[in-house]
Scaffold this motif. Structure first.
Motif, mmCIF file in Angstrom:
data_model
loop_
_atom_site.group_PDB
_atom_site.id
_atom_site.type_symbol
_atom_site.label_atom_id
_atom_site.label_comp_id
_atom_site.label_asym_id
_atom_site.label_seq_id
_atom_site.Cartn_x
_atom_site.Cartn_y
_atom_site.Cartn_z
ATOM 1 N N ALA A 47 5.770 -1.656 7.324
ATOM 2 C CA ALA A 47 5.063 -1.192 6.724
ATOM 3 C C ALA A 47 6.000 -1.959 5.354
ATOM 4 O O ALA A 47 6.557 -1.988 4.860
ATOM 5 N N THR A 56 3.099 6.134 -1.298
ATOM 6 C CA THR A 56 2.937 6.359 -0.265
ATOM 7 C C THR A 56 2.726 5.138 0.768
ATOM 8 O O THR A 56 3.414 5.722 1.707
ATOM 9 N N ALA A 58 1.718 2.422 3.257
ATOM 10 C CA ALA A 58 0.165 1.689 4.251
ATOM 11 C C ALA A 58 -0.010 2.128 5.007
ATOM 12 O O ALA A 58 1.515 2.475 5.883
ATOM 13 N N GLN A 59 -0.638 1.734 5.824
ATOM 14 C CA GLN A 59 -1.408 2.282 7.342
ATOM 15 C C GLN A 59 -0.941 0.885 7.669
ATOM 16 O O GLN A 59 -0.800 -0.245 7.507
ATOM 17 N N THR A 159 0.550 -0.918 17.768
ATOM 18 C CA THR A 159 1.860 -0.448 17.220
ATOM 19 C C THR A 159 2.803 -0.394 18.274
ATOM 20 O O THR A 159 2.639 -0.793 19.191
ATOM 21 N N GLU A 309 -5.744 -0.675 -1.849
ATOM 22 C CA GLU A 309 -5.683 -1.289 -0.705
ATOM 23 C C GLU A 309 -4.332 -2.351 -0.283
ATOM 24 O O GLU A 309 -4.151 -3.144 -1.620
ATOM 25 N N GLN A 327 -4.539 -4.105 4.388
ATOM 26 C CA GLN A 327 -3.881 -2.368 4.805
ATOM 27 C C GLN A 327 -4.498 -1.349 3.891
ATOM 28 O O GLN A 327 -4.283 -1.893 3.039
ATOM 29 N N GLN A 328 -5.228 -0.290 4.553
ATOM 30 C CA GLN A 328 -5.069 0.453 3.981
ATOM 31 C C GLN A 328 -4.102 1.359 2.640
ATOM 32 O O GLN A 328 -3.055 1.696 3.896
ATOM 33 N N ALA A 329 -4.439 2.206 2.053
ATOM 34 C CA ALA A 329 -3.455 3.008 1.463
ATOM 35 C C ALA A 329 -2.802 4.110 2.412
ATOM 36 O O ALA A 329 -3.754 4.537 2.516
ATOM 37 N N ALA A 330 -1.214 4.576 2.753
ATOM 38 C CA ALA A 330 -1.043 5.830 3.477
ATOM 39 C C ALA A 330 -2.253 6.979 3.384
ATOM 40 O O ALA A 330 -1.484 7.348 1.948
#
Length: 330
Positions: A47, A56, A58-59, A159, A309, A327-330
């Motif tokens: 991450a 927070t 990233a996903q 993952t 992002e 990547q999107q923000a978590a």
């Protein structure tokens, strides 16, 4: 309307309410559909560091040409986390039982209101079996619909310990990975230990410029420009999305992209390539429209939306920065 009729309608409403528990939520309309895809070199499965823009983190990537780590490499902690996530995920059987329970409860309550008893209308054995059969049929149809939409809109997550993406699952490097020639984080060969690097102001200006250029090229479906601004891996993903929209008679329009806030998460060097992951909060106007009529299917053509992002960029030494991952923000 009599209470008996109201009770019958109440059973239908209860059945529908239970079935709605199984309906998936549609993804947002914007480049990438709000998913994470691409690579970050040897840090693809790690991450990005939190920043003021994205505190927070990233996903994880949902589509990546980089192979996922094996369970032994990920360690027992990752395996335990995956098991916990699986246990926390609602199962199909649980949702179906919730739907059945909701239907029975609704039928009973409306039966009491009608003055005919808690299970009026379901007193006979045939009535009970008929009601359960309706529930089973509805659940089966929704289950098939969920599998259909999941396969189309939610590619397998790469993952730890999980199934790899279509590129990484092949025993030999995919054509997309071979075309990358090491650029784009697919990591076709072992990289040296990453070394942290320092960026200059002109680097951040390049990142902001690429944010606008990539979105504009995607909106115009200009794949030549996309191939110039993206790694081959990312250009392939964007081409897939454009082709899928075209097959449905749709086009994803993006305009008025403005960077609101951004800061560096990580910057490092691997062999002859330099990487930078930047957290960016920006606004844009985005609408998915029909090609023939211009009718808006999803999004809004006048109201801007804000997005946070992580964009990862890569360059060879002395070369230009290219987009390597989102990547999107978590």
């Amino acid at each position: 309307m009599s209470l008996i009729s109201l009770a019958r309608r109440g059973r239908v409403v209860a059945v529908v309410a239970g079935a709605l528990l199984l309906v998936p939520v549609l993804a947002e309309a914007r480049p990438g559909g709000g998913k994470g895809f691409g690579s970050r070199g040897t840090r693809t499965n790690s991450a990005p560091a939190p920043t003021n823009t994205a505190p927070t983190g990233a996903q994880p990537f949902q589509r990546s040409a980089a192979p996922a780590p094996s369970p032994s490499m990920a360690g027992p902690a990752a395996g335990a986390a995956g098991a916990a996530a699986q246990a926390a995920r609602p199962s199909m059987a649980r949702n179906l039982m919730m739907g059945v329970g909701a239907g029975l409860l609704g039928a009973g309550l409306f039966g009491m209101l009608s003055g005919s008893g808690f299970f009026s209308g379901l007193a006979s054995l045939a009535g009970i079996f008929g009601f359960l059969l309706q529930i089973a049929l509805i659940g089966g149809l929704i289950f098939l619909a969920m599998r259909f939409f999941r396969r189309r809109s939610e590619p397998q997550l790469a993952t730890a310990g999980g199934p790899m993406s279509r590129e990484a699952s092949q025993p030999q490097p995919s054509p997309r990975m071979s075309a990358m020639g090491g650029l784009g984080g697919g990591a076709p060969r072992a990289a040296s230990k990453p070394v942290e690097i320092t960026l200059a102001g002109e680097d951040f200006s390049s990142f902001e410029r690429l944010l606008g250029e990539v979105n504009t090229a995607y909106s115009n479906e200009n794949q030549q420009v996309l191939r110039e601004k993206l790694t081959p891996e990312m250009a392939g993903y964007f081409a897939d999305d454009i082709a899928e929209n075209a097959a449905k008679g749709l086009v994803d329009r993006v305009s008025d992209v403005k960077l609101l806030q951004g800061d560096l998460s990580e910057a490092w060097r691997e062999d002859d390539f330099e990487y930078a992951t930047v957290a960016m909060r920006f606004s844009l106007i985005n609408a998915l429209t029909e090609r023939a009529t211009g009718r808006i299917v999803e999004g809004n053509a006048t109201v801007p939306q804000e997005v946070t992002e992580h964009w990862t960029f890569v360059r060879s030494r002395g070369g230009d920065w290219k987009l390597s991952g989102i990547q999107q923000a978590a």
